[in-house]
Design a protein around this motif. Structure first.
Motif, short mmCIF file in Angstrom:
data_model
loop_
_atom_site.label_atom_id
_atom_site.label_comp_id
_atom_site.label_asym_id
_atom_site.label_seq_id
_atom_site.Cartn_x
_atom_site.Cartn_y
_atom_site.Cartn_z
N THR A 128 0.82 -1.20 0.00
CA THR A 128 0.00 0.00 0.00
C THR A 128 0.86 1.25 0.00
OG1 THR A 128 -1.81 1.16 1.10
CG2 THR A 128 -0.18 0.10 2.50
N TRP A 129 0.32 2.32 -0.60
CA TRP A 129 0.99 3.61 -0.61
C TRP A 129 0.38 4.57 0.41
CZ3 TRP A 129 1.52 4.71 -6.61
CH2 TRP A 129 2.45 3.82 -7.14
N MET A 130 -0.45 4.06 1.29
CA MET A 130 -1.00 4.90 2.35
C MET A 130 0.15 5.34 3.27
SD MET A 130 -4.24 5.29 1.81
CE MET A 130 -4.99 5.76 3.37
N PRO A 131 -0.08 6.39 4.09
CA PRO A 131 1.00 6.87 4.97
C PRO A 131 1.59 5.75 5.83
CG PRO A 131 -0.84 8.41 4.98
CD PRO A 131 -1.29 7.22 4.18
N LYS A 132 2.84 5.91 6.20
CA LYS A 132 3.56 4.86 6.92
C LYS A 132 2.93 4.52 8.27
CE LYS A 132 8.06 5.77 4.80
NZ LYS A 132 9.48 6.12 5.03
N ASP A 133 2.27 5.50 8.90
CA ASP A 133 1.66 5.25 10.20
C ASP A 133 0.20 4.81 10.08
OD1 ASP A 133 0.75 7.64 9.24
OD2 ASP A 133 0.86 8.72 11.16
N TRP A 134 -0.28 4.67 8.86
CA TRP A 134 -1.69 4.26 8.66
C TRP A 134 -1.83 2.76 8.87
CZ3 TRP A 134 -4.23 1.03 5.13
CH2 TRP A 134 -5.62 1.18 5.04
N GLY A 135 -2.65 2.40 9.85
CA GLY A 135 -2.93 0.99 10.11
C GLY A 135 -1.76 0.19 10.64
N ILE A 136 -0.75 0.86 11.16
CA ILE A 136 0.43 0.14 11.61
C ILE A 136 0.13 -0.72 12.83
CG2 ILE A 136 1.27 1.93 13.18
CD1 ILE A 136 3.39 -0.13 10.69
N SER A 137 -0.94 -0.37 13.57
CA SER A 137 -1.30 -1.11 14.78
C SER A 137 -1.94 -2.46 14.45
CB SER A 137 -2.28 -0.30 15.64
OG SER A 137 -3.52 -0.13 14.94
N GLY A 138 -2.39 -2.63 13.22
CA GLY A 138 -3.05 -3.86 12.84
C GLY A 138 -4.56 -3.80 12.95
N ASP A 139 -5.10 -2.67 13.42
CA ASP A 139 -6.56 -2.51 13.51
C ASP A 139 -7.17 -2.52 12.10
OD1 ASP A 139 -6.43 -2.38 16.21
OD2 ASP A 139 -6.57 -0.18 16.34
#
Length: 408
Positions: free
Chosen positions: A180-191
């Protein structure tokens, strides 16, 4: 005696006569195309030229008629071939083999099937042969024995219309995916966000250009049931309803893996969808989805089964060869090891062919079929959003979706 004035007058008349004769035969006096048109309009053009021009026009019209006739005959020939394939192996109504009838003098081709056309005879020209086929083709349309073949050819449904009016349950699974090309902190938690809704692929024309669909010509409207979707509950929040606008859909032929077809559709939201304290969100705007599209109108070519059998045979041979190598002597081991190398290369090639055939003819376990069973969609697809980067457009992966037909 002629006076000098008389001689001068005769001389001038003679010179004038010579000039007139010369200028009459000069090429510069020949009528130009523009003069021809003017003279024709004024009614002074010579009859022989007028008839010649008329002959040219008639000849051009004849050529055009002949061209159109040949084009029509070619289309009829293509239809004959298609009907012959659909009617393959059909028996003649009289009970004998197709195209043959028995008589006391022998077997003659008197009941040739109108679908299985007779080949060109030696004593007829190409034009006569095509005309005869046209007559035979017209006879088929009035033959009740072949009406079922004709009707089936006429009523064969285009792949693009198989989804018209079908209803499906969609479950969006929004979260970070590889690539994905979404921001690096997007969804990093796994939610992840779970969004459920129902749609109908209507047959209404979509009069709006959308680059994701590819073409506006056969794009249609996606109707979202109730105009809303449900955000599944989490530890922090309960169920929430999200307003959704109708979108569009289209079958994109040849743009999938190995030239397969894709189903592309989109819906639209006015709000950014997220959870309190979460690092995953779905941007406001259009949500784009795509998955594999497989029509039941396309019969299996049997390549997958053929390569599967070949691969199984090669594996069985390799297992046997292992025992033979263990029991062979020194020279025997060399020969059988060389055979094993060739066998492994062939196994790799067959495995690759099997994978490719599996893409073109997927197993039913990975498909979800419409209520009529005439079209299958891959039960899992991709979800993305559109991002403007200056003059360029990018599609960023948002997650995946799952699809299932509604029971009608």
């Amino acid at each position: 005696m002629l006076t000098s004035n008389s001689v001068m007058i005769l001389y001038i008349v003679w010179v004038h006569f010579i000039v007139q004769v010369w200028s009459f035969g000069s090429p510069s006096r020949l009528p130009s195309p523009k003069q021809k048109i003017t003279r024709r309009q004024s009614g002074t053009i010579p009859l022989n030229q007028l008839y010649a021009e008329k002959d040219d026009s008639v000849e051009n019209i004849r050529d055009e008629i002949e061209f159109l006739k040949n084009e029509a005959l070619q289309k009829l020939t293509a239809l004959d071939d298609k009907m012959a394939q659909m009617n393959g192996g059909r028996q003649d109504p009289s009970g004998g083999d197709e195209g043959l009838s028995s008589s006391s003098s022998g077997t003659t081709a008197t009941n040739a099937s109108p679908v299985q056309q007779e080949s060109k005879r030696e004593d007829e020209s190409e034009s006569e042969y095509m005309k005869r086929r046209l007559v035979e083709r017209l006879a088929v349309s009035n033959n009740p024995e072949y009406s079922d073949v004709i009707n089936s050819a006429r009523t064969t449904q285009r792949d693009e219309t198989l989804l018209d009016g079908t209803k499906w349950k969609i479950s969006l699974d929004i979260g970070r995916e590889m690539g994905t090309w979404m921001p690096k902190d997007w969804g990093i938690s796994g939610d992840r966000l779970k969004l459920d809704f129902e749609i109908e692929f209507t047959d209404e024309q979509l009069y709006e250009r959308e680059e994701f669909l590819g073409s506006m010509g056969d794009a249609k409207i996606v109707a979202v049931k109730g105009g809303r979707m449900t955000l599944s509950p989490s530890v922090r929040e309960g169920v929430r309803e999200i307003s959704v606008k109708n979108g569009g859909w289209r079958v994109s032929r040849g743009n999938g893996p190995m030239g397969t077809s894709l189903l592309r559709f989109y819906i639209e939201t006015d709000e950014k969808i997220s959870r309190k304290g979460g690092d995953v969100y779905c941007p406001a705007g259009r949500i784009y989805c795509s998955c594999g599209f497989f029509s039941a109108n396309t019969p299996s070519r049997g390549e997958k089964e053929r390569y599967k059998k070949k691969l199984d045979d090669l594996i069985a041979r390799a297992e046997t060869l292992d025992y033979e190598i263990a029991a062979a002597g020194f020279l025997g081991k060399l020969k059988k090891n060389a055979e094993m190398i060739r066998l492994k290369v062939e196994m790799q090639e067959s495995a690759q062919r099997f994978r490719e055939a599996s893409i073109l003819d997927p197993d039913s376990s990975i498909l979800k079929f419409s209520s009529k069973g005439d079209v299958g969609l891959t039960k899992e697809g991709g979800v993305c959003c559109k991002v403007n980067k200056g003059v360029a457009l990018e599609y960023h992966i948002l997650g995946r979706f799952y699809i299932q037909s509604c029971k009608e």
